[in-house]
Design an enzyme around this catalytic site. Structure first.
Site, PDB file in Angstrom:
ATOM      1  N   ARG A  95     106.368  29.899  14.529  1.00  0.00           N
ATOM      2  CA  ARG A  95     106.169  31.345  14.602  1.00  0.00           C
ATOM      3  C   ARG A  95     107.312  31.897  15.587  1.00  0.00           C
ATOM      4  NH1 ARG A  95     101.651  33.410  12.452  1.00  0.00           N
ATOM      5  NH2 ARG A  95     101.184  35.185  13.835  1.00  0.00           N
TER       6      ARG A  95
ATOM      7  N   ASP B 176     103.729  42.769  25.249  1.00  0.00           N
ATOM      8  CA  ASP B 176     103.126  43.597  23.902  1.00  0.00           C
ATOM      9  C   ASP B 176     103.412  45.118  24.173  1.00  0.00           C
ATOM     10  OD1 ASP B 176     101.130  44.642  22.128  1.00  0.00           O
ATOM     11  OD2 ASP B 176     100.611  42.687  21.859  1.00  0.00           O
TER      12      ASP B 176
ATOM     13  N   TYR C 127      92.263  41.389  25.968  1.00  0.00           N
ATOM     14  CA  TYR C 127      93.721  41.253  25.755  1.00  0.00           C
ATOM     15  C   TYR C 127      94.833  41.858  26.209  1.00  0.00           C
ATOM     16  CZ  TYR C 127      98.235  40.605  23.024  1.00  0.00           C
ATOM     17  OH  TYR C 127      99.482  40.669  22.661  1.00  0.00           O
TER      18      TYR C 127
END
Length: 270
Positions: free
Chosen positions: A28, A157, A171
């Site tokens: 990935r 993120d 998270y």
């Protein structure tokens, strides 16, 4: 690191190619970063935990292209919880090529933790991979990175700053901690080591058979919210990582690579 590796190598063949370690890089996004760096002339250390088969396959491909340019190190990042194990991990990293120029924190666990069902196991696992391991591994490798005037790049993120992903509280918290690590270390480690981050949006979907998988309806709603109307590619992230490695006057910065999705997010909206 002020010049691209290929430029360095073309001027002086006695200079050893720089070395990059990418955590969680058997497949990935991590594998895309490894391939891109290898193409630029780096020697690469592929770290994995459970994906040893994929890691070895990737290393074999790269070593066929350029001999002795890729190695695999298998380890659970929980080694940061144990002094002796962490020392052995660092020793293996440095013995691979004798130096370390770039550390990329890519390994991450990602799954929902809706309120009412949060437990200590989720907390420990999500904070380990997304916050604790990056910090303690950076600290352990600091002398070697400083010796090379190297740099650190963290995969973050877009939900780590003011735009939480609904039902992913633990998270979100862990990635927010990681983001603050980037900014804090950028101050503390300057001028010797630069520290930056890349914040993906939807650049690769979780595997459909994993506990990180997103429901199809959620996937469609996310894609619909992206101004560029498509899911990004792992190579988009790799390109930004390589830019930050080579940008000698950039530190403490986080680049969003999200197709504009961050412009459409508000609170708990997907």
């Amino acid at each position: 690191m002020n010049q691209e590796p290929n430029t360095l190598l073309s001027k002086n063949t006695d200079i050893q190619p720089p070395v990059m370690l990418v955590t969680g890089s058997a497949k990935r996004i991590g594998a895309a970063i490894i391939r891109a760096a290898h193409t630029q002339g780096y020697r690469v250390i592929i770290h994995c935990h459970r994906s040893e088969k994929e890691a070895n396959s990737l290393a074999d491909q790269l070593n066929k292209s350029r001999a002795n340019s890729a190695v695999v190190i298998v380890a659970d990042l929980a080694v940061v919880n144990h002094g002796a194990a962490l020392e052995d991990f660092v020793k293996n990293i440095i013995e691979a090529f004798g130096q370390l120029d770039v550390l990329v924190h890519n390994a991450s666990r990602f799954y929902p933790s809706p309120i009412g069902y949060i437990n200590h196991e989720q907390w420990n696992e999500l904070f380990l991979t997304n916050a604790k391991a990056p910090l303690f591994l950076s600290q352990a490798l600091l002398p070697y990175l400083k010796r090379q005037q190297g740099c650190i790049v963290s995969l973050l993120d877009i939900h780590a700053h003011d735009r939480p992903f609904n039902n992913y509280t633990v998270y979100n918290m862990a990635k927010a901690a990681h983001r603050m690590m980037v900014q804090s270390l950028a101050l503390e480690l300057a001028p010797d080591i630069r520290v930056n981050g890349v914040a993906p949006g939807v650049n690769v979907l979780p595997e459909t058979d994993s506990d990180q998988a997103l429901e199809p309806t959620l996937q469609h709603s996310i894609v619909d919210s992206i101004p560029l109307q498509r899911i990004g590619k792992p190579e988009d992230i790799a390109h930004s990582v390589l830019y930050l490695i080579q940008a000698s006057y950039v530190t403490g910065q986080i680049i969003d690579v999200d197709g504009g999705r961050g412009l459409t997010l508000a609170g708990g909206k997907y």
